[in-house]
Design a protein around this motif. Structure first.
Motif, PDB file in Angstrom:
ATOM      1  N   HIS A 275      15.233 -18.798  96.649  1.00 59.84           N
ATOM      2  CA  HIS A 275      16.450 -18.590  97.428  1.00 59.84           C
ATOM      3  C   HIS A 275      17.609 -19.179  96.637  1.00 59.84           C
ATOM      4  N   THR A 276      18.675 -18.429  96.501  1.00 64.74           N
ATOM      5  CA  THR A 276      19.792 -18.872  95.665  1.00 64.74           C
ATOM      6  C   THR A 276      21.081 -18.915  96.466  1.00 64.74           C
TER       7      THR A 276
ATOM      8  N   TYR B 118      24.881 -15.882  99.065  1.00 61.94           N
ATOM      9  CA  TYR B 118      23.450 -16.130  99.195  1.00 61.94           C
ATOM     10  C   TYR B 118      22.680 -14.921  98.667  1.00 61.94           C
ATOM     11  N   VAL B 119      21.736 -15.201  97.770  1.00 58.55           N
ATOM     12  CA  VAL B 119      20.858 -14.159  97.242  1.00 58.55           C
ATOM     13  C   VAL B 119      19.436 -14.490  97.703  1.00 58.55           C
ATOM     14  N   PRO B 120      18.881 -13.728  98.647  1.00 55.87           N
ATOM     15  CA  PRO B 120      17.530 -14.026  99.137  1.00 55.87           C
ATOM     16  C   PRO B 120      16.494 -13.961  98.013  1.00 55.87           C
ATOM     17  N   ARG B 121      15.463 -14.780  98.138  1.00 54.09           N
ATOM     18  CA  ARG B 121      14.399 -14.788  97.140  1.00 54.09           C
ATOM     19  C   ARG B 121      13.627 -13.480  97.162  1.00 54.09           C
TER      20      ARG B 121
ATOM     21  N   GLY C 175      19.197 -18.482 107.742  1.00 54.03           N
ATOM     22  CA  GLY C 175      17.823 -18.323 108.189  1.00 54.03           C
ATOM     23  C   GLY C 175      16.754 -18.362 107.119  1.00 54.03           C
ATOM     24  N   PHE C 176      16.806 -19.361 106.230  1.00 52.74           N
ATOM     25  CA  PHE C 176      15.713 -19.484 105.262  1.00 52.74           C
ATOM     26  C   PHE C 176      15.309 -20.954 105.125  1.00 52.74           C
TER      27      PHE C 176
ATOM     28  N   LEU D  70      20.666 -24.319  94.148  1.00 50.84           N
ATOM     29  CA  LEU D  70      22.097 -24.333  94.443  1.00 50.84           C
ATOM     30  C   LEU D  70      22.835 -24.278  93.120  1.00 50.84           C
ATOM     31  N   LEU D  71      23.706 -23.285  92.959  1.00 47.87           N
ATOM     32  CA  LEU D  71      24.431 -23.087  91.703  1.00 47.87           C
ATOM     33  C   LEU D  71      25.935 -23.075  91.951  1.00 47.87           C
TER      34      LEU D  71
END
Length: 499
Positions: A160-161, A224-227, A135-136, A144-145
């Motif tokens: 966003h990560t 996922y790490v939200p911004r 949902g982002f 993207l890493l």
């Protein structure tokens, strides 16, 4: 001629998302290969009469993923070259062929040189499902890493990560450690397994410290790490430091910082340097950390002043330093070799000379004493002058010659005092003596500045002992005799002996 290779994507895992075009491509192919059978779409392909061969056996044959990917790319090219013109080999990979797919990158690099026609079609990426299921909107800022190459320096909290290729709990642990360099231990992160795959999808929200304590990691896992715009999350980044110093110097910043010039804070740079040296002498890492920060601030302020003038920025300073370090260490970053510290230093000096030639300077015409800062402390400067002179042969053969010079200079100082020479002439004789003593330090492999600093510390410790003992007796220094202080001084030699 040889057969051609067509690369297609199997999507994120839901067979309903496969395009008709990709299905038709696999159905008409002479042969279909997949990187791995560990993908939810494979069962659906078998039902559609597409029976691929896999490269799973190569995962067992090699120790690292790069070796596996190299083998797959080589195998596909050899299969194509052995095929007939007009034949089409299809290579199907999980997700989208151009997203986190090393084998496709290798094929794109090598096929032209091998005269193998390569076509890359699309496919649903795991990113498509991530945007929907998590949902982002990536337009807000997205990165993207790769978990295998993750470092804190790559992570930008304001984006966003998504971290892909989190295959197992060990990889999750590495991700956790990298993220903890920027985020609090309890920062909420989201783990997704098999996003969009009916009956297999799992989405878990956990505190960062639990990232490697949950089950279910596999080929279809991501983190996922939200911004976040919380500036505290950037407190460990150099970019944030640069930003803060810029704010301090801005019209809306600190009046004192705005008024400073290179000249007004020149002495601060020297003072902060000596405070760092003091923490080194005291072997106090915690205090050293603080003082190194104060020293770094001086560098940032001077760089910021030049940035405001448009001459250079602190990032130019960093680039120049990186370029210099790489250039002057050919035994590390190039093809030269250095067996020990002495040969490494020789490499350094050779590259310094080459740098001067590139700038149009001639090292051969320069003074042997060039390169010593004008404002170094006198004792340190004397030591460096003597070292440079020694390199061109201007030196005694043995330390006995230095001792004779010390005795000669001491005699001349005695004579100057006895004759009542002027203060200036007597001071010059004292300077000659100190210069000769500095030479002795070089011969015994001691830095005179460090040696004198140790003696200063020893003197302070012993004199403090005298003060403490007199205070215990209810006396002050002024109330004590020289004999009393001398007796305590001798006692202090035992009590305050250096380790």
């Amino acid at each position: 001629m040889s057969a051609s290779i067509t690369v297609v994507g199997l999507g994120s895992g839901n067979p309903d998302r496969l395009t008709i075009g990709i299905l038709k491509t696999m159905q008409r192919a002479s042969k279909v290969y997949v990187r791995t059978l560990s993908h939810p779409v494979i069962a659906a392909l078998n039902e559609l009469e597409v029976h691929p061969d896999s490269f799973d056996h190569l995962y067992e044959a090699h120790d690292t993923f790069p070796e596996v990917y190299e083998s797959i790319a080589s195998a596909l090219i050899n299969l194509a070259k052995a095929g007939d013109e007009g034949q089409e080999l299809v290579y199907a990979v999980p997700g989208h062929p151009m997203v986190a797919e090393a084998t496709v990158r290798l094929l794109r690099e090598r096929c032209p040189a091998q005269n193998v026609t390569l076509t890359v079609l699309g496919g649903e990426s795991f990113l498509d499902e991530a945007f929907v299921r998590l949902g982002f909107d990536p337009i807000e800022g997205f990165q993207l890493l790769d978990a295998a190459e993750l470092s804190a320096s790559l992570v930008q909290p304001q984006l966003h990560t998504l971290i892909g290729q989190v295959y197992d709990m060990f990889t999750a642990s590495e991700v956790k450690l990298a993220l903890m360099e920027l985020y609090p231990d309890d920062y909420p992160v989201i783990v997704g397994h098999a996003l969009g795959v009916e009956g297999e999808e799992v989405i878990e929200r956990v505190p960062l410290y639990e990232l490697d304590r949950i089950e279910g990691y596999g080929n279809l896992s991501l983190v996922y790490v939200p911004r976040s715009d919380d500036s505290k999350l950037r407190q460990r980044t150099f970019a944030r430091l640069h930003e803060i110093v810029g704010i301090l110097r801005s019209p809306e910043g600190c009046p004192w910082d705005r008024e400073q010039t290179h000249e007004s804070i020149r002495k601060n740079l020297i003072e902060e340097t000596y405070e760092v040296l003091e923490t080194i002498d005291e072997d106090d890492p915690e205090h050293m950390q603080e003082e190194l920060g104060d020293l770094l601030l001086q560098i940032m302020l001077h760089s910021q002043m030049e940035e405001e003038l448009g001459t250079f920025t602190v990032y130019d300073v960093i680039q120049a330093l990186n370029d210099k370090l790489i250039y002057r260490h050919p035994h590390v970053f190039g093809e030269s070799h250095a067996e020990d510290a002495e040969s490494a230093l020789q490499n350094w000096e050779q590259m310094k000379a080459e740098e001067k030639r590139r700038k149009g300077l001639s090292p051969e015409k320069a003074s042997a004493l060039d390169g010593i800062p004008r404002d170094l402390p006198a004792l340190m400067k004397a030591y460096k002058l003597q070292k440079k002179a020694s390199k061109v042969g201007f030196d005694w053969d043995h330390i006995e010659g230095v001792f004779q010079k010390i005795e000669e200079e001491l005699g001349e100082l005695r004579q100057a005092v006895a004759e009542g020479q002027s203060e200036r002439d007597t001071a010059l004789e004292l300077g000659d003596l100190l210069f000769a003593v500095s030479n002795a330090a070089r011969f015994i492999g001691a830095d005179p500045e460090e040696a004198l600093s140790r003696t200063n510390r020893k003197f302070v410790a012993r004199f403090s002992y005298i003060e403490q003992q007199l205070a215990a007796q209810g006396k002050t220094l002024q109330e004590s005799t020289l004999d009393e202080m001398e007796a305590l001084w001798q006692a202090a030699k035992t009590e305050t002996r250096e380790n």
